[in-house]
Design an enzyme around this catalytic site. Structure first.
Site, PDB file in Angstrom:
ATOM      1  N   TYR A   1      29.869   0.254 -41.042  1.00  9.30           N
ATOM      2  CA  TYR A   1      28.723  -0.035 -40.161  1.00  9.30           C
ATOM      3  C   TYR A   1      27.317   0.269 -40.936  1.00  9.30           C
ATOM      4  O   TYR A   1      27.299   1.209 -41.799  1.00  9.30           O
ATOM      5  CB  TYR A   1      28.630   0.999 -38.947  1.00  9.30           C
ATOM      6  CG  TYR A   1      27.346   0.677 -38.187  1.00  9.30           C
ATOM      7  CD1 TYR A   1      27.420  -0.369 -37.126  1.00  9.30           C
ATOM      8  CD2 TYR A   1      26.321   1.405 -37.967  1.00  9.30           C
ATOM      9  CE1 TYR A   1      26.147  -0.461 -36.168  1.00  9.30           C
ATOM     10  CE2 TYR A   1      25.285   1.487 -37.335  1.00  9.30           C
ATOM     11  CZ  TYR A   1      25.265   0.323 -36.498  1.00  9.30           C
ATOM     12  OH  TYR A   1      24.070   0.094 -35.627  1.00  9.30           O
TER      13      TYR A   1
ATOM     14  N   TRP B   1      22.812  -1.096 -41.726  1.00  7.40           N
ATOM     15  CA  TRP B   1      21.662  -2.188 -41.602  1.00  7.40           C
ATOM     16  C   TRP B   1      21.394  -2.448 -43.276  1.00  7.40           C
ATOM     17  O   TRP B   1      20.253  -2.336 -43.753  1.00  7.40           O
ATOM     18  CB  TRP B   1      20.351  -1.402 -41.348  1.00  7.40           C
ATOM     19  CG  TRP B   1      20.269  -1.831 -39.689  1.00  7.40           C
ATOM     20  CD1 TRP B   1      20.887  -1.178 -38.931  1.00  7.40           C
ATOM     21  CD2 TRP B   1      19.394  -2.582 -39.167  1.00  7.40           C
ATOM     22  NE1 TRP B   1      20.602  -1.585 -37.615  1.00  7.40           N
ATOM     23  CE2 TRP B   1      19.413  -2.381 -37.759  1.00  7.40           C
ATOM     24  CE3 TRP B   1      18.276  -3.484 -39.513  1.00  7.40           C
ATOM     25  CZ2 TRP B   1      18.793  -3.250 -36.970  1.00  7.40           C
ATOM     26  CZ3 TRP B   1      17.540  -4.244 -38.836  1.00  7.40           C
ATOM     27  CH2 TRP B   1      17.617  -4.113 -37.432  1.00  7.40           C
TER      28      TRP B   1
HETATM   29  N1  LIG Z   1      20.196  11.112 -34.488  1.00  7.31           N
HETATM   30  C1  LIG Z   1      20.129   9.677 -34.350  1.00  7.31           C
HETATM   31  N2  LIG Z   1      20.913   9.091 -35.175  1.00  7.31           N
HETATM   32  C2  LIG Z   1      21.007   7.750 -35.091  1.00  7.31           C
HETATM   33  C3  LIG Z   1      20.119   7.136 -34.323  1.00  7.31           C
HETATM   34  C4  LIG Z   1      19.106   7.959 -33.632  1.00  7.31           C
HETATM   35  O1  LIG Z   1      18.529   7.342 -32.711  1.00  7.31           O
HETATM   36  N3  LIG Z   1      19.231   9.103 -33.536  1.00  7.31           N
HETATM   37  N4  LIG Z   1      20.139   5.632 -34.351  1.00  7.31           N
HETATM   38  C5  LIG Z   1      21.387   5.074 -34.681  1.00  7.31           C
HETATM   39  C6  LIG Z   1      21.259   3.566 -34.919  1.00  7.31           C
HETATM   40  S1  LIG Z   1      20.704   2.881 -33.698  1.00  7.31           S
HETATM   41  C7  LIG Z   1      21.586   3.084 -36.220  1.00  7.31           C
HETATM   42  S2  LIG Z   1      21.297   1.373 -36.255  1.00  7.31           S
HETATM   43  C8  LIG Z   1      22.171   3.675 -37.307  1.00  7.31           C
HETATM   44  C9  LIG Z   1      21.546   3.000 -38.810  1.00  7.31           C
HETATM   45  O2  LIG Z   1      22.442   3.682 -39.825  1.00  7.31           O
HETATM   46  P1  LIG Z   1      22.371   2.854 -41.147  1.00  7.31           P
HETATM   47  O3  LIG Z   1      22.348   1.318 -40.753  1.00  7.31           O
HETATM   48  O4  LIG Z   1      23.640   3.251 -41.699  1.00  7.31           O
HETATM   49  O5  LIG Z   1      21.021   3.378 -41.756  1.00  7.31           O
HETATM   50  P2  LIG Z   1      20.389   2.795 -43.142  1.00  7.31           P
HETATM   51  O6  LIG Z   1      19.576   3.967 -43.753  1.00  7.31           O
HETATM   52  O7  LIG Z   1      19.836   1.436 -42.577  1.00  7.31           O
HETATM   53  O8  LIG Z   1      21.552   2.475 -44.003  1.00  7.31           O
HETATM   54  C10 LIG Z   1      21.741   1.255 -44.897  1.00  7.31           C
HETATM   55  C11 LIG Z   1      22.398   1.387 -46.230  1.00  7.31           C
HETATM   56  O9  LIG Z   1      22.689   0.214 -46.645  1.00  7.31           O
HETATM   57  C12 LIG Z   1      22.134   0.095 -47.929  1.00  7.31           C
HETATM   58  N5  LIG Z   1      21.964  -1.218 -48.447  1.00  7.31           N
HETATM   59  C13 LIG Z   1      20.994  -2.088 -47.992  1.00  7.31           C
HETATM   60  N6  LIG Z   1      21.049  -3.377 -48.689  1.00  7.31           N
HETATM   61  C14 LIG Z   1      22.457  -3.379 -49.334  1.00  7.31           C
HETATM   62  C15 LIG Z   1      23.020  -4.225 -50.000  1.00  7.31           C
HETATM   63  O10 LIG Z   1      22.517  -5.441 -50.091  1.00  7.31           O
HETATM   64  N7  LIG Z   1      24.253  -3.905 -50.583  1.00  7.31           N
HETATM   65  C16 LIG Z   1      24.720  -2.730 -50.282  1.00  7.31           C
HETATM   66  N8  LIG Z   1      26.017  -2.525 -50.754  1.00  7.31           N
HETATM   67  N9  LIG Z   1      24.062  -1.815 -49.510  1.00  7.31           N
HETATM   68  C17 LIG Z   1      22.704  -2.003 -48.942  1.00  7.31           C
HETATM   69  C18 LIG Z   1      20.649   0.971 -48.054  1.00  7.31           C
HETATM   70  O11 LIG Z   1      20.453   1.412 -49.353  1.00  7.31           O
HETATM   71  C19 LIG Z   1      21.473   1.980 -46.988  1.00  7.31           C
HETATM   72  O12 LIG Z   1      21.656   3.092 -47.779  1.00  7.31           O
HETATM   73  O13 LIG Z   1      21.523   4.944 -37.206  1.00  7.31           O
HETATM   74  C20 LIG Z   1      22.088   5.765 -36.028  1.00  7.31           C
HETATM   75  N10 LIG Z   1      21.634   7.092 -36.190  1.00  7.31           N
HETATM   76  N1  LIG Z   2      10.202   1.043 -37.405  1.00  9.56           N
HETATM   77  C1  LIG Z   2      11.424   0.876 -37.003  1.00  9.56           C
HETATM   78  N2  LIG Z   2      11.643   0.293 -35.965  1.00  9.56           N
HETATM   79  C2  LIG Z   2      12.877   0.195 -35.632  1.00  9.56           C
HETATM   80  C3  LIG Z   2      14.122   1.119 -36.544  1.00  9.56           C
HETATM   81  C4  LIG Z   2      13.648   1.585 -37.284  1.00  9.56           C
HETATM   82  O1  LIG Z   2      14.351   2.269 -37.761  1.00  9.56           O
HETATM   83  N3  LIG Z   2      12.567   1.841 -37.899  1.00  9.56           N
HETATM   84  N4  LIG Z   2      15.358   0.824 -36.042  1.00  9.56           N
HETATM   85  C5  LIG Z   2      15.685  -0.558 -35.095  1.00  9.56           C
HETATM   86  C6  LIG Z   2      16.986  -0.162 -34.437  1.00  9.56           C
HETATM   87  S1  LIG Z   2      18.316  -0.310 -35.372  1.00  9.56           S
HETATM   88  C7  LIG Z   2      17.323  -0.072 -33.168  1.00  9.56           C
HETATM   89  S2  LIG Z   2      18.497   0.260 -32.375  1.00  9.56           S
HETATM   90  C8  LIG Z   2      16.082  -0.023 -32.353  1.00  9.56           C
HETATM   91  C9  LIG Z   2      16.014   1.413 -31.539  1.00  9.56           C
HETATM   92  O2  LIG Z   2      15.384   1.282 -30.293  1.00  9.56           O
HETATM   93  P1  LIG Z   2      15.215   2.410 -29.291  1.00  9.56           P
HETATM   94  O3  LIG Z   2      16.521   3.078 -28.905  1.00  9.56           O
HETATM   95  O4  LIG Z   2      14.750   2.116 -27.981  1.00  9.56           O
HETATM   96  O5  LIG Z   2      14.287   3.195 -29.883  1.00  9.56           O
HETATM   97  P2  LIG Z   2      14.115   4.902 -29.974  1.00  9.56           P
HETATM   98  O6  LIG Z   2      12.835   5.006 -31.017  1.00  9.56           O
HETATM   99  O7  LIG Z   2      15.220   5.783 -30.445  1.00  9.56           O
HETATM  100  O8  LIG Z   2      13.477   5.466 -28.658  1.00  9.56           O
HETATM  101  C10 LIG Z   2      12.575   4.612 -27.909  1.00  9.56           C
HETATM  102  C11 LIG Z   2      11.569   5.597 -27.036  1.00  9.56           C
HETATM  103  O9  LIG Z   2      12.470   6.434 -26.156  1.00  9.56           O
HETATM  104  C12 LIG Z   2      12.148   7.775 -25.857  1.00  9.56           C
HETATM  105  N5  LIG Z   2      13.160   8.640 -25.433  1.00  9.56           N
HETATM  106  C13 LIG Z   2      14.003   9.477 -26.055  1.00  9.56           C
HETATM  107  N6  LIG Z   2      14.685  10.214 -25.376  1.00  9.56           N
HETATM  108  C14 LIG Z   2      14.303   9.567 -23.877  1.00  9.56           C
HETATM  109  C15 LIG Z   2      14.870  10.008 -22.654  1.00  9.56           C
HETATM  110  O10 LIG Z   2      15.833  10.808 -22.641  1.00  9.56           O
HETATM  111  N7  LIG Z   2      14.233   9.479 -21.736  1.00  9.56           N
HETATM  112  C16 LIG Z   2      13.308   8.566 -21.849  1.00  9.56           C
HETATM  113  N8  LIG Z   2      12.527   7.996 -20.757  1.00  9.56           N
HETATM  114  N9  LIG Z   2      12.693   8.307 -23.148  1.00  9.56           N
HETATM  115  C17 LIG Z   2      13.335   8.749 -24.064  1.00  9.56           C
HETATM  116  C18 LIG Z   2      11.562   8.109 -27.487  1.00  9.56           C
HETATM  117  O11 LIG Z   2      10.445   9.051 -27.519  1.00  9.56           O
HETATM  118  C19 LIG Z   2      10.947   6.667 -27.746  1.00  9.56           C
HETATM  119  O12 LIG Z   2       9.492   6.704 -27.541  1.00  9.56           O
HETATM  120  O13 LIG Z   2      14.705   0.122 -33.133  1.00  9.56           O
HETATM  121  C20 LIG Z   2      14.742  -0.784 -33.778  1.00  9.56           C
HETATM  122  N10 LIG Z   2      13.423  -0.870 -34.714  1.00  9.56           N
HETATM  123 MO   LIG Z   3      20.269   0.452 -34.272  1.00  5.21          MO
END
Ligand SMILES: Nc1nc2c(c(=O)[nH]1)N[C@H]1C(S)=C(S)[C@@H](COP(=O)(O)OP(=O)(O)OC[C@H]3O[C@@H](n4cnc5c(=O)[nH]c(N)nc54)[C@H](O)[C@@H]3O)O[C@H]1N2
Ligand SMILES: Nc1nc2c(c(=O)[nH]1)N[C@H]1C(S)=C(S)[C@@H](COP(=O)(O)OP(=O)(O)OC[C@H]3O[C@@H](n4cnc5c(=O)[nH]c(N)nc54)[C@H](O)[C@@H]3O)O[C@H]1N2
Ligand SMILES: [Mo]
Length: 839
Positions: free
Chosen positions: A148, A150
């Protein structure tokens, strides 16, 4: 010879078919000028936007956003810096103990062992031989290839799809279903509305601008999270947000933010802040529902005509079933911290104005995360505006520019952004993105074997091989994993409960990581394979909005010995048979693949009467632009259903919105019943754990990173406090602990400890603290379980417990305590490459 085509001939009237967009060569955005270019002008694209590449002395030194990018993100500026980051992986490397003892090595050395430089040939042999051993001794499902993450944009170099394809051809593997983004919402909502509400198209902005009177940002940070997209963003959404703001001045459009934090969006709209305790939104919504019911303010007509199961829910609401407690605003106030009178005021306001409830995804990334979206849809139903212009709800305005009118993909843009957000088991199947290869796989590989696990259960799977678990109404068995292969993701960032994870990982005989950087994940690997970045290879991709197809042209040579993911997999398969290599490549070169993706779009466009430029013309110019048809600017979510719920029935068993789901009730789960309910989360401000760890930590998405990506650049300087990830803490909570703005603090609970830099602010409510996800894990004693993370990886503190048996989703909140850090400040080590033997 092809005659150079007149640009105007690309233009075509839509011929009366409103849904068909046109290719408009005149409306094409020009790119800004590069300061320096010592080669043909290049264009490339990323999750942050499309850009022109500035090259000097054969180095990629500048990324200039396209003019077509309405609000370019700061993150684009950091792309050259990351290309030459100190922690880029230069050569294939193998952990010393693994090189000596192979799969029998001491796994507790992961993280602390030295690395040894090896040749690519040695690395390929090691990987292929280990795969063969595992297939022979344990079977296909012992290799985990869910991988999994990005990874960068690009239809060809999609490492996750390519890895699946390689493993599929080689002998099979275990993959994953669901995402860390939408684990709970995408599992629960199909039962309620028949659609995955995380990806359902919301009512478009022009309709909101014209009709909406009240907008509620409910745990959604549109201004922050729309910076990035799963495909390539053009940030058009920011123009609409600006219009909404102007509209507010003109006609008193009201904004509320319901969030523990006054986030970027709240600030932008000067919204009224309703401070809700983390993970208690369901209680707040129940309080509103109770008030609407008892004051007879709710829409009986809507409930009757468009929903089923209100009677069962009503019993619970009024205290006549389950816990026998009435969910009054006063009851809710005690749980969620919002005053009962405010709860009543909000309910009254929402029902009397044309209101759009905009839910984000943080509320479902919590224990019992299935409930908030179910309850939000129930509340929106009671308000009764679903399907009306500007009213109702949607759960994805914060993401990838959703809500911006866009050309339908039917206009020829068939390039896919799919896969990591795969919806069904089947779509997690191997295949180059943009094309389905399943049907083309002949020979012995047509019986391709693939099992899946819910993505966030990986550690539980490692800990409990062969054990049964519940998921989505069925019982499954965890496979016995021996090897994991990651390409394009960063599990030692994204997964929860880091210390437990490090121990569970020791169960694997072999861990292969393919990345461009020495991430925390790469440093846990046995075999490390360096990959190119997008600006070091040719590819093709599309904008998230379907408005563009972009050429992605190589700007600089691969760094060090980095290889494209595609080539790495071909070379591994060369250790199998020539036939298998052919099954993977289909006899095409990388550029032929790129061309074939474009030509598939070209053919589709032609069928719908749109003439696209030829591939060569497109490649020279760098992009194709499709116009948005007027009809797309009128889309209203569930309008058809509202107009005729019989013809346009929803995909639920009843065809209506299911406030009570017989199916879910029939599963007899403890953590998810037949209707939405308030379940006490395992850790929240009202729980016993809060006595010892009284602060509720939330971990939203970062402003100047994409998860962990770009943390190894100067973007860190925009936010860090004394080199540590910031942690926001309310003034009162800081005072109680003698913490001042700018102090380094230690944040801890039973699961672990990290350092952070205190930001003392009123922007976060009392009792809650906030640390963004994605700061790189940097243990003071590498490899040691329980070691202090000196940089601030929030997932050292979060629990790894599934949301419930229904979705088995991930959580992003935890209870913690914080103290001022005393003693000598440890150095940050994670952004320098480890010392490597043999260089
Ligand atoms: N506590 C907490 N944890 C979370 C979240 C949260 O809200 N709170 N959010 C979750 C969510 S929504 C997500 S989506 C995940 C994200 O988790 P990830 O998607 O695993 O995080 P990234 O840091 O985007 O890691 C992408 C990796 O891919 C590598 N990469 C980029 N391009 C390429 C390529 O072309 N080839 C190869 N081989 N590698 C490449 C980058 O260098 C990087 O190390 O994290 C989750 N974890
Ligand atoms: N700049 C930037 N943009 C991103 C990403 C990134 O890494 N960087 N990641 C992308 C990805 S993979 C995803 S999945 C989306 C994630 O999108 P979301 O999951 O919607 O984003 P978050 O930033 O985790 O949270 C959004 C809001 O929820 C609030 N929040 C947290 N806990 C609670 C709660 O219990 N109740 C309420 N009411 N609010 C709460 C936080 O304070 C924040 O303001 O964003 C995408 N966009
Ligand atoms: Mo995500």
């Amino acid at each position: 010879m092809t005659k150079k085509m007149d640009r105007r001939s690309f233009l075509r009237a839509s011929g009366g078919i409103a849904a068909v967009a046109t290719v408009n060569a005149n409306a094409i955005p020009l790119v800004g000028d590069s300061l320096f270019n010592d080669k043909a002008e290049g264009i490339s694209a990323s999750h942050y936007g499309a850009f022109k590449t500035g090259v000097r002395n054969s180095r990629f030194e500048q990324a200039i956003p396209l003019e077509g990018d309405h609000y370019p993100s700061t993150m684009i500026d950091a792309l050259p810096a990351r290309t030459y980051a100190q922690d880029r992986i230069l050569y294939p490397c193998v952990r010393e103990g693994y090189l000596k003892n192979g799969y029998k090595s001491d796994k507790s050395k992961r993280g602390s062992d030295k690395y040894v430089r090896v040749s690519w040939e040695t690395a390929y042999d090691l990987v292929a031989n280990e795969m063969k051993r595992i297939y022979k001794d344990f079977g296909h499902d012992a290799i985990y290839g869910g991988s999994y993450g990005w990874f960068c944009v690009g239809s060809l170099n999609n490492p996750q799809a390519l890895l699946g394809r390689m493993l599929g051809v080689a002998g099979g593997y275990t993959s994953r279903t669901c995402t860390y983004s939408t684990h709970a919402i995408r599992q629960i909502t199909p039962y309620i509305t028949g659609t995955d509400e995380s990806s359902a198209q919301p009512t478009v902005y022009p309709v909101l601008i014209e009709n909406t009177e009240c907008i509620v940002f409910w745990g959604a940070d549109l201004v922050n999270s729309n910076q990035i997209a799963w495909g390539v963003p053009d940030h058009e959404v920011y123009g609409y947000l600006k219009q909404l703001k102007e509209e507010a001045k003109k006609r008193g459009l009201k904004f509320y933010i319901i969030d523990p934090v006054y986030n970027n969006t709240g600030m932008y709209f000067d919204a009224e802040h309703i401070q809700v305790r983390p993970t208690t939104d369901v209680a707040l919504m129940l309080g509103m529902a109770h008030y609407l019911y008892s004051e007879n303010l709710y829409s009986k007509d809507f409930m009757h005509k468009y929903t089923i199961g209100f009677d069962e829910f009503k019993k619970y609401l009024l205290g006549e079933s389950e816990d026998m407690v009435a969910k009054t605003p006063e009851w809710a106030a005690k749980i969620c911290g919002v005053d009962a009178n405010i709860i009543k005021m909000l309910a009254k306001e929402f029902v009397s104005k044309r209101t759009m409830l905009m839910g984000g995804w943080a509320t479902q990334r919590a224990h019992h995360g299935e409930q908030p979206n179910w309850m939000l849809i129930t509340l929106a139903s009671m308000i009764g505006q679903i399907g009306l212009p500007g009213g109702g709800y949607a759960c994805n305005y914060h993401y990838s520019g959703n809500g911006v009118p866009m050309p339908a993909a039917a206009t020829g843009n068939t390039l896919s952004n799919a896969d990591a957000n795969a919806k069904e088991y089947a779509s997690a199947s191997p295949g180059l993105s943009g094309i389905s290869v399943k049907s083309k796989m002949d020979g012995p590989w047509k019986q391709r074997k693939m099992e899946v696990i819910p993505v966030s259960r990986i550690v539980e799977c490692l800990e409990n091989p062969g054990a049964d678990y519940n998921f989505d109404g069925k019982s499954y068995k965890y496979p016995d994993l021996k090897m994991a292969y990651w390409a394009g993701g960063n599990p030692f960032h994204h997964h929860q409960d880091r210390n437990r994870m490090i121990e569970a990982w020791q169960k694997l005989d072999t861990f292969v990581v393919q990345d461009a950087f020495w991430t925390a994940t790469a440093r846990m690997a046995d075999i490390v394979l360096p990959t190119t970045l997008t600006t070091e290879r040719n590819d093709i991709t599309k904008s998230q909005s379907n408005a563009y197809i972009f050429a992605m042209k190589q700007a600089s040579k691969p760094y060090g010995e980095a290889m494209d993911d595609f080539d790495i997999f071909v070379n591994i398969l060369r250790r199998f048979t020539a036939e298998q290599v052919l099954a993977f490549t289909e006899g095409k070169t990388k550029m032929e693949w790129v061309k074939s993706f474009y030509n598939a779009s070209y053919a589709k466009a032609k069928k719908s009467g749109v003439v696209m430029p030829t591939f060569d013309e497109f490649w020279e110019k760098g992009f194709v632009y499709f116009e948005t048809p007027e009809s797309a600017k009128k889309f209203i979510k569930m309008e058809g259903f509202r107009k005729n719920p019989v013809i346009n029935r929803l995909g639920t068993p009843s065809g209506k919105i299911e406030i009570f789901s017989k199916k879910i009730a029939g599963y007899n789960y403890k953590g998810c019943k037949g209707h939405p309910m308030w379940f006490e989360p395992m850790e929240w401000l009202g729980s016993k754990v809060a006595k010892e760890f009284p602060l509720n930590l939330i971990s939203p998405h970062p402003k100047y990173r994409l998860h962990s990506q770009l943390n190894n650049t100067w973007l860190r300087d925009l936010e860090e406090v004394q080199g540590r990830e910031p942690i926001w803490i309310n003034t009162k909570d800081a005072q109680k602990r003698g913490i001042q703005n700018g102090d380094v603090v230690r944040i801890f609970n039973k699961r672990g400890q990290v350092l952070g830099g205190a930001v003392v602010t009123e922007a976060i409510m009392e009792g809650a603290v906030r640390m963004q996800e994605g700061a790189w894990y940097d243990p003071q004693v590498p490899g040691k379980i329980g070691s202090l993370c000196v940089h601030g990886d929030v997932n050292v503190l979060t629990p790894d417990v599934g949301t419930s048996e229904l979705a088995q989703g991930n959580q992003a909140t935890a209870l913690v305590e914080i103290e001022k850090f005393k003693g000598e400040l440890p150095e940050i080590g994670i952004f320098k490459a480890p010392k490597i033997k043999g260089i």
